[in-house]
Write a protein that holds these residues in place. Structure first.
Motif, PDB file in Angstrom:
ATOM      1  N   ASN A 104       0.834  -1.208   0.000  1.00 27.33           N
ATOM      2  CA  ASN A 104       0.000   0.000   0.000  1.00 27.33           C
ATOM      3  C   ASN A 104       0.860   1.246   0.000  1.00 27.33           C
ATOM      4  O   ASN A 104       0.610   2.211  -0.737  1.00 27.33           O
ATOM      5  N   MET A 105       1.874   1.266   0.866  1.00 23.20           N
ATOM      6  CA  MET A 105       2.756   2.428   0.968  1.00 23.20           C
ATOM      7  C   MET A 105       3.500   2.673  -0.340  1.00 23.20           C
ATOM      8  O   MET A 105       3.676   3.827  -0.762  1.00 23.20           O
ATOM      9  N   VAL A 106       3.934   1.593  -0.993  1.00 19.84           N
ATOM     10  CA  VAL A 106       4.615   1.721  -2.283  1.00 19.84           C
ATOM     11  C   VAL A 106       3.682   2.357  -3.308  1.00 19.84           C
ATOM     12  O   VAL A 106       4.073   3.274  -4.051  1.00 19.84           O
ATOM     13  N   LEU A 107       2.429   1.900  -3.357  1.00 16.02           N
ATOM     14  CA  LEU A 107       1.472   2.447  -4.310  1.00 16.02           C
ATOM     15  C   LEU A 107       1.130   3.898  -4.002  1.00 16.02           C
ATOM     16  O   LEU A 107       0.991   4.728  -4.909  1.00 16.02           O
ATOM     17  N   GLU A 108       1.021   4.225  -2.723  1.00 15.41           N
ATOM     18  CA  GLU A 108       0.669   5.597  -2.348  1.00 15.41           C
ATOM     19  C   GLU A 108       1.801   6.562  -2.668  1.00 15.41           C
ATOM     20  O   GLU A 108       1.565   7.691  -3.120  1.00 15.41           O
ATOM     21  N   GLU A 109       3.047   6.138  -2.469  1.00 15.17           N
ATOM     22  CA  GLU A 109       4.181   6.979  -2.849  1.00 15.17           C
ATOM     23  C   GLU A 109       4.278   7.091  -4.373  1.00 15.17           C
ATOM     24  O   GLU A 109       4.627   8.149  -4.908  1.00 15.17           O
ATOM     25  N   THR A 110       3.941   6.011  -5.064  1.00 11.88           N
ATOM     26  CA  THR A 110       3.908   6.061  -6.528  1.00 11.88           C
ATOM     27  C   THR A 110       2.882   7.077  -7.004  1.00 11.88           C
ATOM     28  O   THR A 110       3.163   7.905  -7.881  1.00 11.88           O
ATOM     29  N   MET A 111       1.688   7.046  -6.419  1.00  9.93           N
ATOM     30  CA  MET A 111       0.640   7.976  -6.834  1.00  9.93           C
ATOM     31  C   MET A 111       0.927   9.404  -6.390  1.00  9.93           C
ATOM     32  O   MET A 111       0.348  10.350  -6.933  1.00  9.93           O
ATOM     33  N   ARG A 112       1.811   9.576  -5.406  1.00 12.95           N
ATOM     34  CA  ARG A 112       2.236  10.941  -5.054  1.00 12.95           C
ATOM     35  C   ARG A 112       3.107  11.511  -6.171  1.00 12.95           C
ATOM     36  O   ARG A 112       2.891  12.631  -6.644  1.00 12.95           O
ATOM     37  N   LYS A 113       4.106  10.734  -6.621  1.00 12.56           N
ATOM     38  CA  LYS A 113       5.009  11.220  -7.662  1.00 12.56           C
ATOM     39  C   LYS A 113       4.349  11.229  -9.039  1.00 12.56           C
ATOM     40  O   LYS A 113       4.626  12.113  -9.856  1.00 12.56           O
ATOM     41  N   TYR A 114       3.487  10.248  -9.271  1.00 11.54           N
ATOM     42  CA  TYR A 114       2.878  10.096 -10.600  1.00 11.54           C
ATOM     43  C   TYR A 114       1.358   9.950 -10.460  1.00 11.54           C
ATOM     44  O   TYR A 114       0.819   8.866 -10.683  1.00 11.54           O
ATOM     45  N   PRO A 115       0.664  11.005 -10.068  1.00 13.32           N
ATOM     46  CA  PRO A 115      -0.791  10.879  -9.876  1.00 13.32           C
ATOM     47  C   PRO A 115      -1.488  10.498 -11.182  1.00 13.32           C
ATOM     48  O   PRO A 115      -1.185  11.073 -12.241  1.00 13.32           O
ATOM     49  N   PRO A 116      -2.396   9.520 -11.140  1.00 14.26           N
ATOM     50  CA  PRO A 116      -3.106   9.102 -12.358  1.00 14.26           C
ATOM     51  C   PRO A 116      -3.816  10.263 -13.052  1.00 14.26           C
ATOM     52  O   PRO A 116      -3.794  10.383 -14.266  1.00 14.26           O
ATOM     53  N   MET A 117      -4.459  11.113 -12.258  1.00 12.96           N
ATOM     54  CA  MET A 117      -5.062  12.323 -12.802  1.00 12.96           C
ATOM     55  C   MET A 117      -4.224  13.495 -12.312  1.00 12.96           C
ATOM     56  O   MET A 117      -4.164  13.761 -11.116  1.00 12.96           O
ATOM     57  N   ARG A 118      -3.572  14.187 -13.238  1.00 14.59           N
ATOM     58  CA  ARG A 118      -2.594  15.216 -12.857  1.00 14.59           C
ATOM     59  C   ARG A 118      -3.247  16.462 -12.295  1.00 14.59           C
ATOM     60  O   ARG A 118      -2.591  17.285 -11.661  1.00 14.59           O
ATOM     61  N   ALA A 119      -4.541  16.632 -12.555  1.00 15.98           N
ATOM     62  CA  ALA A 119      -5.270  17.796 -12.051  1.00 15.98           C
ATOM     63  C   ALA A 119      -6.737  17.430 -11.889  1.00 15.98           C
ATOM     64  O   ALA A 119      -7.223  16.476 -12.487  1.00 15.98           O
ATOM     65  N   LEU A 120      -7.419  18.188 -11.041  1.00  9.04           N
ATOM     66  CA  LEU A 120      -8.860  18.032 -10.854  1.00  9.04           C
ATOM     67  C   LEU A 120      -9.560  19.303 -11.320  1.00  9.04           C
ATOM     68  O   LEU A 120      -8.998  20.400 -11.229  1.00  9.04           O
TER      69      LEU A 120
END
Length: 248
Positions: A104-120
């Motif tokens: 989970n932590m690996v995925l959450e850090e991944t999504m911090r650096k590379y968010p699937p949606m770059r903006a809302l």
């Protein structure tokens, strides 16, 4: 849709559910009744592919890239996967994936650096005065929220270019401001498929880590750059990873 209609063909899938809604006399939304259109089927199908598949696939790809770059993180992730699977008779179950805290932590850090949606994008539904300023966001204003910029802000995450899953230990995450990490959005419009996204990306990493050791191929640009024109986070060039089969 034409094939199914002409051949009286049905399947128990998402598209069929949309077709069935369209074929009803009306559909109910809140207190209003309206006709479900062909364009709405197209829109929902596209959204399902983008939000339900592309985001999870991209997160898994970026996670594999970072694991290949960071052998110590990869070794710790692999150790947890093997330990948890052994506890669950080597079966990939919902309960097993719930026990994978470090993944989970690996995925959450991944999504911090590379968010699937770059903006809302959000529309203001009432006048709002920004705290400690005279600036008022007026009702109806369309807001652009730069998720990637927030999550790579050094005032929020120290040394943001460094891949460090320890930022997301359960204790640290509990103290984190909810709007400092928003790969799934936040508030009432938060992504409904969040759990599904976690499970899909976890399954990818579990399948890889139980069979292979990951390392970067020399063809991979490092550090990678995010494609400027991509709506969903994507690398500017291909990511190549070498897979070495685990010794039994």
């Amino acid at each position: 849709m034409d094939y199914r209609k002409k051949n009286s063909y049905r399947r128990n899938d998402f598209l069929q559910a949309l077709i069935d809604i369209k074929d009803r006399e009306t559909a109910v939304s809140g207190t209003e009744e309206y006709r479900f259109t062909f364009n709405e089927i197209i829109a929902n199908t596209l959204l399902y592919m983008l939000a339900g598949y592309e985001t999870s696939a991209g997160t898994g790809m970026f996670a594999a890239y970072e694991l290949a770059k960071n052998p110590a993180v990869q070794a710790k992730a692999k150790e947890e996967v093997l330990k948890v699977l052994a506890k669950h008779n080597n079966e990939w179950t919902y309960e097993a994936q719930n026990d994978m805290t470090y993944i989970n932590m690996v995925l959450e850090e991944t999504m911090r650096k590379y968010p699937p949606m770059r903006a809302l994008f959000r529309r203001c539904n009432k006048d709002f005065k920004v705290p400690d300023s005279d600036f008022v966001i007026e009702n109806g204003t369309l807001l652009f929220i730069p998720i990637q910029a927030i999550q790579m802000d050094p005032d929020i995450f120290e040394n943001p270019e460094r891949f460090d899953p320890e930022r997301f230990t359960p204790e640290k995450k509990a103290k984190m401001h909810p709007c400092h990490w928003m790969p799934f959005g936040e508030g009432p419009k938060k992504c409904l498929g969040m759990r599904q996204g976690y499970i899909q990306s976890k399954m990818l990493l579990v399948k890889l880590l139980t069979k292979y050791e990951l390392s970067l191929d020399g063809k991979t640009e490092d550090p990678i750059r995010i494609k400027a024109t991509s709506f969903s986070g994507a690398p500017d060039s291909a990511i190549w990873i070498k897979l070495k089969k685990n010794e039994i």
